[in-house]
Design an enzyme around this catalytic site. Structure first.
Site, PDB file in Angstrom:
ATOM      1  N   ASP A 126       0.830  -1.202   0.000  1.00 22.43           N
ATOM      2  CA  ASP A 126       0.000   0.000   0.000  1.00 22.43           C
ATOM      3  C   ASP A 126       0.863   1.249   0.000  1.00 22.43           C
ATOM      4  O   ASP A 126       0.490   2.276   0.558  1.00 22.43           O
ATOM      5  CB  ASP A 126      -0.946  -0.002   1.208  1.00 22.43           C
ATOM      6  CG  ASP A 126      -0.184  -0.020   2.532  1.00 22.43           C
ATOM      7  OD1 ASP A 126       1.041  -0.287   2.501  1.00 22.43           O
ATOM      8  OD2 ASP A 126      -0.804   0.248   3.581  1.00 22.43           O
ATOM      9  N   GLU A 127       2.023   1.146  -0.627  1.00 24.01           N
ATOM     10  CA  GLU A 127       2.968   2.264  -0.697  1.00 24.01           C
ATOM     11  C   GLU A 127       3.170   2.696  -2.145  1.00 24.01           C
ATOM     12  O   GLU A 127       3.320   1.858  -3.053  1.00 24.01           O
ATOM     13  CB  GLU A 127       4.309   1.882  -0.081  1.00 24.01           C
ATOM     14  CG  GLU A 127       4.238   1.584   1.405  1.00 24.01           C
ATOM     15  CD  GLU A 127       5.600   1.205   1.965  1.00 24.01           C
ATOM     16  OE1 GLU A 127       6.564   1.132   1.173  1.00 24.01           O
ATOM     17  OE2 GLU A 127       5.690   0.976   3.187  1.00 24.01           O
TER      18      GLU A 127
END
Length: 426
Positions: free
Chosen positions: A347-348
């Site tokens: 989720d980066e």
């Protein structure tokens, strides 16, 4: 060695070898053909000339015999004929019946007795052509006709009353004929060579040249890795060669498309369509080198999503994937075309922003954080959203800072913001 040399020959070289071989064969065979034609022509001309001369001599002798000329006068006419045309030897032989009726003629008696050709002609009354290396001998039998029986009352219709024997030297015919045939032969050879040369040029233009262009295009593609190169068929190319060129261009277009797809798959994230970590790292090193060389600003923004894990845990991974896609759209919609958006972790995300200073980077980070927070993602009957902690860092070209330090500072900035938000919510 010979096999390797043969295998290495091009189509043009093969055409040239075939052309040269045919030209050599034609040139070598011309003397043989000319000699054969010369002999045949000499026989035909000699026969025709002898038959014509025999008929003229007979007509002349017949006319004077009807006038009642004596044997000595007739012999004088024959002598004059021989003196007039020294190239021919004309002799007239009388049959035994004519000699008995009109007086003996020793040359005729000697010929009938010693010359088998004359003797046979008297027997069967057939024309004869006797050839030798230097002359042609033609025997023309004089057969008794109705008009002859009035004088030759002891002869029967069809009897051989005499023979006109003409010897014609063939060299008189060979010299002009040889010149004519050789001139015609060389003209034929020249025409054949010109025809084969024209054929050679046409084959080179219509077949060899297109194949060479195809080969050069392939070599260019291999050497320069240029899949965009195409062959441009020409209007004079044969249909089959044009078809090969079109098929080649179609194949290259499909190959280029497949390669582009593979390239995109190798640098793109399959879920969000953003660039992947591999492409981000490559672009980061390249832009950092450019920034240091030209003293230009370069910034990196790292984005870490807030409240994303609960969405995965509660609504499932499909909902989490939909949110990631929505976040990617929000980021891409709020950066410049020169900026690069990449998904570098679960989720980066990371944004590479060339020509962007520290103040601009912080402003961009704030803008992106707000854009992600405002993004609503529809998933079934749900409307999902997440927050984003965005940390920015800017490369200082003068300090010689590396990309690792640049990324570490951006990561630290991102976690500082995330820590501050947790504290604020607490």
């Amino acid at each position: 060695m010979i096999r390797r040399a043969v295998d290495s020959l091009s189509i043009g070289a093969w055409l040239l070898i075939i052309f040269s071989g045919v030209a050599a064969a034609v040139a070598a065979g011309m003397p043989i053909v000319t000699s054969y034609q010369e002999e045949a022509a000499v026989r035909r001309l000699a026969t025709a000339e002898s038959r014509r001369a025999s008929q003229l001599v007979f007509d002349h002798l017949y006319s004077v015999m009807r006038k009642g000329w004596t044997r000595s006068e007739i012999d004088e006419i024959i002598s004059r004929i021989n003196r007039h045309d020294e190239t021919m030897d004309v002799r007239v032989y009388r049959s035994a019946g004519v000699a008995e009726a009109f007086g003996a003629h020793p040359p005729s008696a000697e010929a009938r007795e010693n010359d088998p050709v004359v003797r046979q002609a008297f027997m069967d009354g057939a024309e004869r052509l006797v050839e030798s290396s230097e002359s042609v001998r033609y025997l023309y039998p004089l057969l008794a006709e109705e008009s002859c029986l009035s004088c030759h009352d002891t002869a029967n219709l069809g009897d051989v009353n005499g023979i006109i024997d003409i010897q014609f030297p063939t060299e008189e015919l060979r010299v002009p004929l040889r010149v004519t045939l050789r001139s015609a032969g060389w003209l034929y050879v020249g025409g054949a060579v010109a025809l084969f040369l024209l054929l050679f040029i046409m084959l080179r233009r219509l077949i060899t040249r297109p194949i060479v262009e195809l080969s050069e295009t392939m070599r260019h593609i291999v050497d320069r890795d240029d899949l965009g190169r195409r062959v441009a068929p020409r209007s004079i190319w044969p249909r089959e060669v044009t078809s090969v060129a079109d098929d080649f261009n179609t194949l290259m277009a499909e190959l280029e498309e497949s390669r582009e797809e593979l390239l995109q798959q190798s640098v793109r994230d399959g879920l969000t369509g953003c660039f992947n970590r591999r492409r981000f790292d490559s672009a980061l090193h390249g832009e950092a080198e450019r920034a240091r060389r030209y003293g230009r600003p370069l910034s990196v923004i790292l984005v870490d999503l807030d409240r994303f894990k609960p969405i995965n845990d509660i609504h499932g991974h499909a909902a989490g994937d939909a949110v990631l896609k929505g976040v990617a759209e929000a980021l891409a919609d709020n950066v410049r075309s020169s900026d690069l958006v990449a998904r570098v972790g679960g989720d980066e995300f990371a944004i590479l922003a060339p020509e962007t200073g520290a103040e601009q980077a912080r402003a961009l980070a704030s803008k992106l954080s707000q854009a992600v927070a405002e993004k609503r993602v529809a998933f079934g009957h749900l409307s999902l959203s997440v927050g984003a902690s965005c940390g920015a860092s800017t490369l200082d070209p003068e300090t010689g800072e590396g990309v690792a330090a640049l990324m570490e500072r951006a990561d630290e900035a991102m976690y500082e913001i995330k820590k501050a938000r947790h504290a604020q919510r607490a």
